[in-house]
Design a protein around this motif. Structure first.
Motif, PDB file in Angstrom:
ATOM      1  N   ARG A 100      42.903  36.762  44.469  1.00  0.00           N
ATOM      2  CA  ARG A 100      44.322  36.803  44.107  1.00  0.00           C
ATOM      3  C   ARG A 100      44.854  38.227  44.151  1.00  0.00           C
ATOM      4  O   ARG A 100      45.950  38.489  44.643  1.00  0.00           O
TER       5      ARG A 100
ATOM      6  N   GLU B 237      47.778  40.046  46.501  1.00  0.00           N
ATOM      7  CA  GLU B 237      48.871  40.854  45.959  1.00  0.00           C
ATOM      8  C   GLU B 237      48.934  42.229  46.627  1.00  0.00           C
ATOM      9  O   GLU B 237      50.005  42.700  47.007  1.00  0.00           O
TER      10      GLU B 237
ATOM     11  N   TRP C 157      45.042  47.499  37.303  1.00  0.00           N
ATOM     12  CA  TRP C 157      44.887  46.088  36.953  1.00  0.00           C
ATOM     13  C   TRP C 157      43.969  45.982  35.738  1.00  0.00           C
ATOM     14  O   TRP C 157      43.027  46.753  35.601  1.00  0.00           O
ATOM     15  N   ASP C 158      44.219  45.017  34.873  1.00  0.00           N
ATOM     16  CA  ASP C 158      43.329  44.811  33.732  1.00  0.00           C
ATOM     17  C   ASP C 158      42.236  43.806  34.098  1.00  0.00           C
ATOM     18  O   ASP C 158      42.204  43.290  35.230  1.00  0.00           O
TER      19      ASP C 158
ATOM     20  N   GLN D 123      41.818  40.812  33.294  1.00  0.00           N
ATOM     21  CA  GLN D 123      42.330  39.474  33.596  1.00  0.00           C
ATOM     22  C   GLN D 123      43.037  39.424  34.954  1.00  0.00           C
ATOM     23  O   GLN D 123      43.520  38.379  35.366  1.00  0.00           O
TER      24      GLN D 123
ATOM     25  N   GLN E   6      45.782  41.186  35.733  1.00  0.00           N
ATOM     26  CA  GLN E   6      47.221  41.388  35.601  1.00  0.00           C
ATOM     27  C   GLN E   6      47.574  42.813  36.012  1.00  0.00           C
ATOM     28  O   GLN E   6      46.856  43.770  35.681  1.00  0.00           O
ATOM     29  N   CYS E   7      48.690  42.946  36.694  1.00  0.00           N
ATOM     30  CA  CYS E   7      49.173  44.266  37.092  1.00  0.00           C
ATOM     31  C   CYS E   7      49.685  44.974  35.844  1.00  0.00           C
ATOM     32  O   CYS E   7      50.623  44.520  35.194  1.00  0.00           O
ATOM     33  N   ARG E   8      49.042  46.090  35.497  1.00  0.00           N
ATOM     34  CA  ARG E   8      49.439  46.846  34.320  1.00  0.00           C
ATOM     35  C   ARG E   8      50.411  47.975  34.653  1.00  0.00           C
ATOM     36  O   ARG E   8      51.299  48.284  33.870  1.00  0.00           O
TER      37      ARG E   8
ATOM     38  N   ASP F 124      42.744  49.456  28.888  1.00  0.00           N
ATOM     39  CA  ASP F 124      43.376  48.348  29.621  1.00  0.00           C
ATOM     40  C   ASP F 124      43.173  48.399  31.132  1.00  0.00           C
ATOM     41  O   ASP F 124      43.138  47.354  31.777  1.00  0.00           O
TER      42      ASP F 124
ATOM     43  N   LEU G 270      53.175  45.158  33.837  1.00  0.00           N
ATOM     44  CA  LEU G 270      53.415  44.936  32.408  1.00  0.00           C
ATOM     45  C   LEU G 270      53.763  46.232  31.690  1.00  0.00           C
ATOM     46  O   LEU G 270      54.509  46.220  30.709  1.00  0.00           O
TER      47      LEU G 270
END
Length: 170
Positions: free
Chosen positions: A11, A15, A69-70, A72, A74-76, A109, A141
Protein backbone atom coordinates in the motif's frame (compact mmCIF):
# COMPACT_ATOMS: atom_id res chain seq x y z
CA UNK A 1 17.63 -6.60 0.17
CA UNK A 2 20.40 -6.42 2.66
CA UNK A 3 21.77 -4.15 5.35
CA UNK A 4 18.49 -3.93 7.22
CA UNK A 5 16.84 -1.83 4.53
CA UNK A 6 13.06 -2.21 4.88
CA UNK A 7 10.77 -3.48 2.17
CA UNK A 8 8.00 -1.01 1.42
CA UNK A 9 4.57 -2.53 2.13
CA UNK A 10 2.42 -2.77 -1.02
CA UNK A 11 0.00 0.00 0.00
CA UNK A 12 2.83 2.41 0.81
CA UNK A 13 4.56 1.49 -2.42
CA UNK A 14 1.40 2.46 -4.32
CA UNK A 15 1.21 5.77 -2.41
CA UNK A 16 4.86 6.65 -3.05
CA UNK A 17 4.71 5.51 -6.69
CA UNK A 18 1.53 7.56 -7.22
CA UNK A 19 3.21 10.59 -5.71
CA UNK A 20 6.28 10.07 -7.91
CA UNK A 21 3.99 9.89 -10.95
CA UNK A 22 2.26 13.11 -9.83
CA UNK A 23 5.69 14.77 -9.65
CA UNK A 24 6.75 13.33 -13.03
CA UNK A 25 9.04 15.74 -14.78
CA UNK A 26 10.40 17.01 -11.47
CA UNK A 27 11.66 13.62 -10.31
CA UNK A 28 15.37 12.93 -10.68
CA UNK A 29 15.94 11.07 -13.98
CA UNK A 30 17.55 8.14 -12.13
CA UNK A 31 14.13 7.13 -10.73
CA UNK A 32 12.15 5.15 -13.32
CA UNK A 33 8.47 5.99 -13.27
CA UNK A 34 7.33 2.52 -14.27
CA UNK A 35 6.57 1.81 -10.64
CA UNK A 36 3.54 -0.43 -10.93
CA UNK A 37 4.64 -3.61 -9.13
CA UNK A 38 4.37 -3.38 -5.33
CA UNK A 39 7.56 -5.38 -5.00
CA UNK A 40 9.43 -3.26 -7.55
CA UNK A 41 13.03 -2.53 -6.72
CA UNK A 42 12.90 1.06 -8.00
CA UNK A 43 11.46 2.42 -4.76
CA UNK A 44 13.02 -0.05 -2.38
CA UNK A 45 16.35 1.73 -2.44
CA UNK A 46 14.55 4.97 -1.61
CA UNK A 47 13.23 3.70 1.71
CA UNK A 48 15.01 3.62 5.01
CA UNK A 49 14.29 3.21 8.65
CA UNK A 50 13.72 6.73 9.98
CA UNK A 51 17.10 7.02 11.71
CA UNK A 52 19.38 9.89 10.60
CA UNK A 53 22.59 7.84 10.39
CA UNK A 54 20.84 5.04 8.50
CA UNK A 55 19.28 7.54 6.08
CA UNK A 56 22.67 9.20 5.54
CA UNK A 57 24.16 5.82 4.56
CA UNK A 58 21.29 4.58 2.40
CA UNK A 59 19.75 7.65 0.76
CA UNK A 60 22.14 9.75 -1.30
CA UNK A 61 20.57 12.79 -2.92
CA UNK A 62 20.74 16.56 -2.59
CA UNK A 63 17.14 17.50 -3.36
CA UNK A 64 14.11 15.43 -2.46
CA UNK A 65 10.58 15.19 -1.18
CA UNK A 66 10.50 12.82 1.78
CA UNK A 67 7.67 11.19 3.67
CA UNK A 68 7.69 9.81 7.20
CA UNK A 69 5.40 6.83 7.87
CA UNK A 70 4.44 5.27 11.20
CA UNK A 71 4.34 1.53 11.98
CA UNK A 72 0.68 1.36 10.92
CA UNK A 73 1.60 2.73 7.49
CA UNK A 74 0.02 6.13 8.01
CA UNK A 75 1.63 9.18 6.45
CA UNK A 76 2.88 11.27 9.36
CA UNK A 77 4.84 14.01 7.62
CA UNK A 78 5.85 15.29 4.18
CA UNK A 79 8.88 17.54 3.80
CA UNK A 80 11.49 18.58 1.29
CA UNK A 81 15.17 19.32 1.21
CA UNK A 82 17.34 21.19 -1.29
CA UNK A 83 20.97 21.33 -0.17
CA UNK A 84 24.53 20.85 -1.36
CA UNK A 85 25.52 17.53 0.18
CA UNK A 86 24.56 13.98 -0.72
CA UNK A 87 23.48 13.33 2.88
CA UNK A 88 20.90 16.14 2.77
CA UNK A 89 17.90 13.95 3.62
CA UNK A 90 19.57 12.35 6.65
CA UNK A 91 20.83 15.73 7.81
CA UNK A 92 17.32 17.18 7.57
CA UNK A 93 15.86 14.21 9.46
CA UNK A 94 18.36 14.79 12.26
CA UNK A 95 17.18 18.42 12.46
CA UNK A 96 13.56 17.26 12.80
CA UNK A 97 14.55 15.04 15.72
CA UNK A 98 16.43 17.87 17.49
CA UNK A 99 13.35 20.06 17.90
CA UNK A 100 12.71 20.35 21.62
CA UNK A 101 8.92 20.25 21.50
CA UNK A 102 8.36 17.67 18.73
CA UNK A 103 11.62 15.75 18.30
CA UNK A 104 10.97 13.02 20.85
CA UNK A 105 7.49 12.32 19.50
CA UNK A 106 8.79 12.23 15.93
CA UNK A 107 11.52 9.75 16.88
CA UNK A 108 8.82 7.52 18.37
CA UNK A 109 6.25 7.92 15.57
CA UNK A 110 8.38 7.97 12.41
CA UNK A 111 9.30 4.39 11.55
CA UNK A 112 9.96 4.53 7.80
CA UNK A 113 11.19 7.30 5.55
CA UNK A 114 10.55 7.22 1.81
CA UNK A 115 12.28 9.60 -0.56
CA UNK A 116 11.51 10.88 -4.05
CA UNK A 117 14.67 12.51 -5.42
CA UNK A 118 14.08 15.73 -7.33
CA UNK A 119 15.99 16.88 -10.42
CA UNK A 120 19.32 18.49 -9.60
CA UNK A 121 18.49 21.60 -11.68
CA UNK A 122 15.31 22.31 -9.67
CA UNK A 123 15.67 25.46 -7.55
CA UNK A 124 14.40 25.60 -3.98
CA UNK A 125 11.02 27.10 -4.92
CA UNK A 126 10.32 24.19 -7.29
CA UNK A 127 11.39 21.62 -4.69
CA UNK A 128 9.10 23.30 -2.17
CA UNK A 129 6.24 23.28 -4.70
CA UNK A 130 6.83 19.53 -5.20
CA UNK A 131 6.51 19.14 -1.42
CA UNK A 132 3.22 21.03 -1.50
CA UNK A 133 1.82 18.78 -4.22
CA UNK A 134 2.98 15.63 -2.41
CA UNK A 135 1.44 16.82 0.88
CA UNK A 136 -1.82 17.56 -0.89
CA UNK A 137 -1.88 14.02 -2.25
CA UNK A 138 -0.73 12.19 0.90
CA UNK A 139 -2.54 14.28 3.57
CA UNK A 140 -0.01 13.80 6.40
CA UNK A 141 -1.29 13.58 9.98
CA UNK A 142 1.46 15.89 11.30
CA UNK A 143 2.75 19.12 9.88
CA UNK A 144 0.56 21.79 8.42
CA UNK A 145 3.01 24.38 7.15
CA UNK A 146 3.36 22.92 3.68
CA UNK A 147 4.13 25.26 0.81
CA UNK A 148 1.12 26.65 -0.99
CA UNK A 149 0.54 25.21 -4.41
CA UNK A 150 -0.69 27.05 -7.43
CA UNK A 151 -3.40 24.97 -9.08
CA UNK A 152 -2.57 26.46 -12.47
CA UNK A 153 1.07 25.36 -12.05
CA UNK A 154 0.96 21.61 -11.46
CA UNK A 155 4.22 19.63 -11.48
CA UNK A 156 3.99 19.07 -15.24
CA UNK A 157 3.95 22.85 -15.83
CA UNK A 158 6.81 23.39 -13.39
CA UNK A 159 8.84 20.74 -15.24
CA UNK A 160 8.18 22.41 -18.62
CA UNK A 161 9.27 25.74 -17.14
CA UNK A 162 12.51 24.14 -15.89
CA UNK A 163 13.13 22.58 -19.29
CA UNK A 164 12.51 25.89 -21.07
CA UNK A 165 14.83 27.68 -18.64
CA UNK A 166 17.55 25.07 -19.25
CA UNK A 167 17.23 25.42 -23.03
CA UNK A 168 17.57 29.21 -22.80
CA UNK A 169 20.87 28.81 -20.91
CA UNK A 170 22.47 26.23 -23.21
Amino acid sequence: MSGGQPRIPARLHREVAGTARLLKGLVHPSLPLTLEAPTGVALEYLASRALPDTVRRQIRCRSAVYTAWDVQGQCRYVGSVCRGGATAVGDRLAEHFRYVAKGQRRRADWALLTVIPIRPDAPLDVVRAAEGWAARRLAPLDGSAHPRIELDRPPSVLARELDAHRLVHI
